[in-house]
Write an enzyme that holds these catalytic residues in place. Sequence first.
Site, PDB file in Angstrom:
ATOM      1  CD  GLU A 498      -3.107  -0.952   1.961  1.00 24.98           C
ATOM      2  OE1 GLU A 498      -3.227   0.088   2.954  1.00 24.98           O
ATOM      3  OE2 GLU A 498      -4.118  -1.783   2.045  1.00 24.98           O
TER       4      GLU A 498
HETATM    5  C1  LIG Z   1       3.282  -9.239   0.258  1.00 25.01           C
HETATM    6  C2  LIG Z   1       2.874  -8.383  -0.845  1.00 25.01           C
HETATM    7  C3  LIG Z   1       1.392  -8.144  -0.797  1.00 25.01           C
HETATM    8  C4  LIG Z   1       1.027  -7.311  -1.935  1.00 25.01           C
HETATM    9  N1  LIG Z   1      -0.547  -7.183  -2.216  1.00 25.01           N
HETATM   10  C5  LIG Z   1      -0.871  -6.602  -3.205  1.00 25.01           C
HETATM   11  C6  LIG Z   1      -2.171  -6.665  -3.515  1.00 25.01           C
HETATM   12  O1  LIG Z   1      -3.062  -7.149  -3.216  1.00 25.01           O
HETATM   13  N2  LIG Z   1      -2.637  -6.199  -5.043  1.00 25.01           N
HETATM   14  C7  LIG Z   1      -1.793  -5.323  -5.575  1.00 25.01           C
HETATM   15  O2  LIG Z   1      -1.941  -4.787  -6.565  1.00 25.01           O
HETATM   16  N3  LIG Z   1      -0.392  -5.056  -5.076  1.00 25.01           N
HETATM   17  C8  LIG Z   1       0.196  -5.778  -3.865  1.00 25.01           C
HETATM   18  N4  LIG Z   1       1.361  -5.684  -3.691  1.00 25.01           N
HETATM   19  C9  LIG Z   1       2.205  -4.756  -4.230  1.00 25.01           C
HETATM   20  C10 LIG Z   1       2.702  -3.527  -3.556  1.00 25.01           C
HETATM   21  O3  LIG Z   1       1.706  -2.528  -3.203  1.00 25.01           O
HETATM   22  C11 LIG Z   1       3.882  -3.047  -4.069  1.00 25.01           C
HETATM   23  O4  LIG Z   1       5.056  -3.897  -3.823  1.00 25.01           O
HETATM   24  C12 LIG Z   1       4.415  -1.698  -3.862  1.00 25.01           C
HETATM   25  O5  LIG Z   1       3.737  -0.916  -4.529  1.00 25.01           O
HETATM   26  C13 LIG Z   1       5.904  -1.434  -4.117  1.00 25.01           C
HETATM   27  O6  LIG Z   1       6.301  -2.006  -5.363  1.00 25.01           O
HETATM   28  P1  LIG Z   1       7.682  -2.630  -5.845  1.00 25.01           P
HETATM   29  O7  LIG Z   1       7.796  -3.858  -4.640  1.00 25.01           O
HETATM   30  O8  LIG Z   1       7.542  -3.054  -7.157  1.00 25.01           O
HETATM   31  O9  LIG Z   1       8.816  -1.718  -5.332  1.00 25.01           O
HETATM   32  P2  LIG Z   1       9.615  -0.580  -6.363  1.00 25.01           P
HETATM   33  O10 LIG Z   1       8.279   0.336  -7.003  1.00 25.01           O
HETATM   34  O11 LIG Z   1      10.509  -1.338  -7.042  1.00 25.01           O
HETATM   35  O12 LIG Z   1      10.134   0.488  -5.060  1.00 25.01           O
HETATM   36  C14 LIG Z   1      11.468   0.026  -4.740  1.00 25.01           C
HETATM   37  C15 LIG Z   1      11.927   0.840  -3.573  1.00 25.01           C
HETATM   38  O13 LIG Z   1      11.833   2.292  -4.499  1.00 25.01           O
HETATM   39  C16 LIG Z   1      11.209   2.962  -3.625  1.00 25.01           C
HETATM   40  N5  LIG Z   1      10.608   4.126  -4.548  1.00 25.01           N
HETATM   41  C17 LIG Z   1       9.849   3.899  -5.698  1.00 25.01           C
HETATM   42  N6  LIG Z   1       9.580   5.188  -6.342  1.00 25.01           N
HETATM   43  C18 LIG Z   1      10.036   6.231  -5.270  1.00 25.01           C
HETATM   44  C19 LIG Z   1       9.987   7.622  -5.664  1.00 25.01           C
HETATM   45  N7  LIG Z   1       9.413   8.317  -6.570  1.00 25.01           N
HETATM   46  N8  LIG Z   1      10.702   8.160  -4.333  1.00 25.01           N
HETATM   47  C20 LIG Z   1      11.367   7.366  -3.565  1.00 25.01           C
HETATM   48  N9  LIG Z   1      11.431   6.323  -3.356  1.00 25.01           N
HETATM   49  C21 LIG Z   1      10.958   5.633  -4.407  1.00 25.01           C
HETATM   50  C22 LIG Z   1      10.046   2.397  -3.089  1.00 25.01           C
HETATM   51  O14 LIG Z   1       9.677   3.173  -1.542  1.00 25.01           O
HETATM   52  C23 LIG Z   1      10.858   1.022  -2.642  1.00 25.01           C
HETATM   53  O15 LIG Z   1      11.586   1.267  -1.285  1.00 25.01           O
HETATM   54  C24 LIG Z   1       1.877  -6.434  -2.541  1.00 25.01           C
HETATM   55  C25 LIG Z   1       3.157  -6.738  -2.359  1.00 25.01           C
HETATM   56  C26 LIG Z   1       3.527  -7.553  -1.248  1.00 25.01           C
HETATM   57  C27 LIG Z   1       5.142  -7.397  -0.992  1.00 25.01           C
END
Ligand SMILES: Cc1cc2nc3c(=O)[nH]c(=O)nc-3n(C[C@H](O)[C@H](O)[C@H](O)COP(=O)(O)OP(=O)(O)OC[C@H]3O[C@@H](n4cnc5c(N)ncnc54)[C@H](O)[C@@H]3O)c2cc1C
Length: 809
Positions: A498
């Site tokens: 989230e």
């Molecule tokens: C266990 C689990 C359950 C989930 N459940 C769902 C679900 O039910 N439905 C769904 O749709 N999604 C779900 N998600 C997805 C979750 O919302 C995403 O993991 C989240 O949005 C982050 O995306 P990412 O993991 O690809 O990280 P990335 O987007 O690759 O980010 C990597 C890092 O970069 C940072 N970052 C990225 N952009 C910026 C910025 N502009 N400024 C500063 N920092 C930045 C982030 O904070 C993070 O620390 C789930 C994820 C997990 C791990």
Amino acid sequence: METFLWLLTAIFLCGFMAYHRTSLKVFSYAFAVLMVVGTVLNLVSTFAWLVFLLIALPLNIDGLRKEYISAPLLKLFRGIMPDMSATEKEALDAGTTWFEADLFRGAPDWQKLHQYPEPRLSADEQAFLNGPVEKVCQMLDDWQTTHNDADLSPEVWQYLKDNKFFAMIIKKDYGGLEFCAYAQSRVLQKLAGVSTVLASTVGVPNSLGPGELLQLYGTKAQKDHYLPRLANGEEIPCFALTSPEAGSDAGAIPDFGVVCHGEFNGEEVLGMKLTWNKRYITLAPVATVLGLAFKLRDPNFLLGDQEELGITCALIPTDIDGVITGRRHFPLNVPFQNGPTQGNEVFVPLDFIIGGVEMAGQGWRMLVECLSVGRAITLPSNSTGGVKSIALATGAYSRIRQQFKLPIGKMEGVEEALARIGGNAYLMDAVTTLSTGAIDLGEKPSVISAIAKYHLTEKMRHCISDAMDIHGGKGICMGPNNYLARGYQGAPVAITVEGANILTRSMIIYGQGAIRCHPYVLAELEAAQEQDEELALNDFDHALFGHIGFAISNIVRTKWFSFSTARLLSTPYNDQTRRYYQLMTRFSANLAMLSDIAMLTLGGDLKRRERISARLGDILSYLYLASASLKRFNDQGRQAEDLPLMQWAVEDCLYKIQQAIDELLSNFPNKIVALLLRAMIFPYGTWLTPPSDKLDHQVAQLLQSPNAARARLGEGQYLTRETANVLGILEQTLEDIIASEPIFKKVCRAIDQKLPFTQLDKVAEQGLAINAITEDEASLLFKAEKGRLAAINVDDFASEELKVQTKQA
Ligand SMILES: Cc1cc2nc3c(=O)[nH]c(=O)nc-3n(C[C@H](O)[C@H](O)[C@H](O)COP(=O)(O)OP(=O)(O)OC[C@H]3O[C@@H](n4cnc5c(N)ncnc54)[C@H](O)[C@@H]3O)c2cc1C
């Protein structure tokens, strides 16, 4: 002398009017009266009048002001305004602002905070907590779930469905429980104290997902079909937004749908071919209905004249040909159901779009609007529940476990970590109560939900680390008796979902806060985007001059509060909390001023200077967290026993605000401006310290023996004294150990020896043998020893047991 007095009056008058934010007109008239008095006293020259009129007239004559001041500034503003994508704009527009806007604007009204009603549970909600929630906590075996089965047991799944755990947000008309946000939070807190898998499984369908989207945007047919089936557990929902290529930048999803004709259930219909590849989707492996976000295209203009319709949400039954679900990810040994889903050119009718074809392209707005509510409930509540249970367990363990002939909780090093757990547990519960209370008052608090999500999940991560340190090897060795390790392992899950936390802190809290909470910035941005030039100029002029007055007022207030150390401010209570209110008002004025200066000096660059906006967001956040703690203290009857907890929570926030301002000024790009700001905000230097050792000691002591404040801290958690409930047994052992101490001392006195506080069963036998204690006293020692050993012992396994056991079908 007369000139000096007149000048002093002028300065005082200007300061007074700026402090009280009087309008430009009133300001100008009042100053004109002062000029007249000065003229009568022969103190004001014609030149001074000329200067006054040269400034006052253009500012107060609408036509002049607009043409010569506002119009050129509007042009300049349009040039430096940051670019904003449609998805960013929709995210910024989503939700409402509440008390955090007062904190942002520099003059919080503390009476208003205290007048918000304290949320309460209805009889039905309380009965649900005492009945089905208590029962499922009893049924759950977390070790079996996480280690052996990698899933909840079939009995627990069925119990959750039968008792409508997945339908807390669904309206009663559709067979749901229709609980208020506060009640949902209490349910999740209790579940989270028992099992992260359980709390995540229940939390997700009640947060952002098909249930919420359908209720708000679904067509009647969709609601009538799905909501009763979701309510009774016949359908299990999930919501898929995240793709491998689009995580944080969710607006960039590559998944798409193409509007076309096709055959569905033997009939020719207008529909869409969907192609997606999603990952990390909670409940996807077991879902029967998949909420799907994708970009809808209409290349043949079958729906109208728009080719790219934008992000759209649809509900897809998972048993349709081509929908791939079932495989699972393995999130950090907390194996709740989570996995990928794919589909390639899966054809579905257009009425699968949530809200029907009219809602095509409205998906992003729908999602961000729902997120502003769900984000304030699920993850903050799960984190709070976990920390409340941990606070009690770690307090009990610190009292029971002895080293160097002393309970470890008496060592100052351990007290420091215990105090952080206790103070934060108090604060976290205060924040979930205040934030869910806001939702129950009808708010969709987008800024508060980001603050709560970020800070509470971070606090959970730090508290569980502290608890692990205090437990030493007991925390590390896993097994059915370890009540910490799964929470510790799983902490990054709450941090990531989230809105991953770095992004939430660096961009969302202040980015949304600055635009939504500032009284004029949004109006200025909207005016700059207005196509009708006359309207744009009128609106911009109005916002701009309001903004200038606001900025001057915040400068004056900051200066005055620094000079007077804010001690003259009146506060709602004149007790130990008085200084807290004064300092918070002072920091609130500092935030309002810093925010304007950062926007003025950095302009659109502020969006890229994430570390600046993160620190501004920290100031706002800690003001909100401290407000919640003060509100909790007040709502709970200003109990003297709770004082150390409240004081720890507020003093920690105040110190962190000072730290955020200090770091902001040290890193402010314009060094001259930074120097001036430092002189205004910290004319006597920084002075606040973190909670004192004495306060840490009081909080740590409070956690280590049964008392009213400790009971309030753990209120609502599953602490029933049952054999299978490790935390309940720990509570019982704490009481037994404390009760057995005088008996133990009696035996030591009788035999004239200082025995170690171990092997209490042997001590009991010795005491009985010389008639130093009664049978009842001896049996208490036996019981305490049994509990003590259960508390300090860890599980061990045969080597074979630890090998991966792949079950054969
Ligand atoms: C266990 C689990 C359950 C989930 N459940 C769902 C679900 O039910 N439905 C769904 O749709 N999604 C779900 N998600 C997805 C979750 O919302 C995403 O993991 C989240 O949005 C982050 O995306 P990412 O993991 O690809 O990280 P990335 O987007 O690759 O980010 C990597 C890092 O970069 C940072 N970052 C990225 N952009 C910026 C910025 N502009 N400024 C500063 N920092 C930045 C982030 O904070 C993070 O620390 C789930 C994820 C997990 C791990």
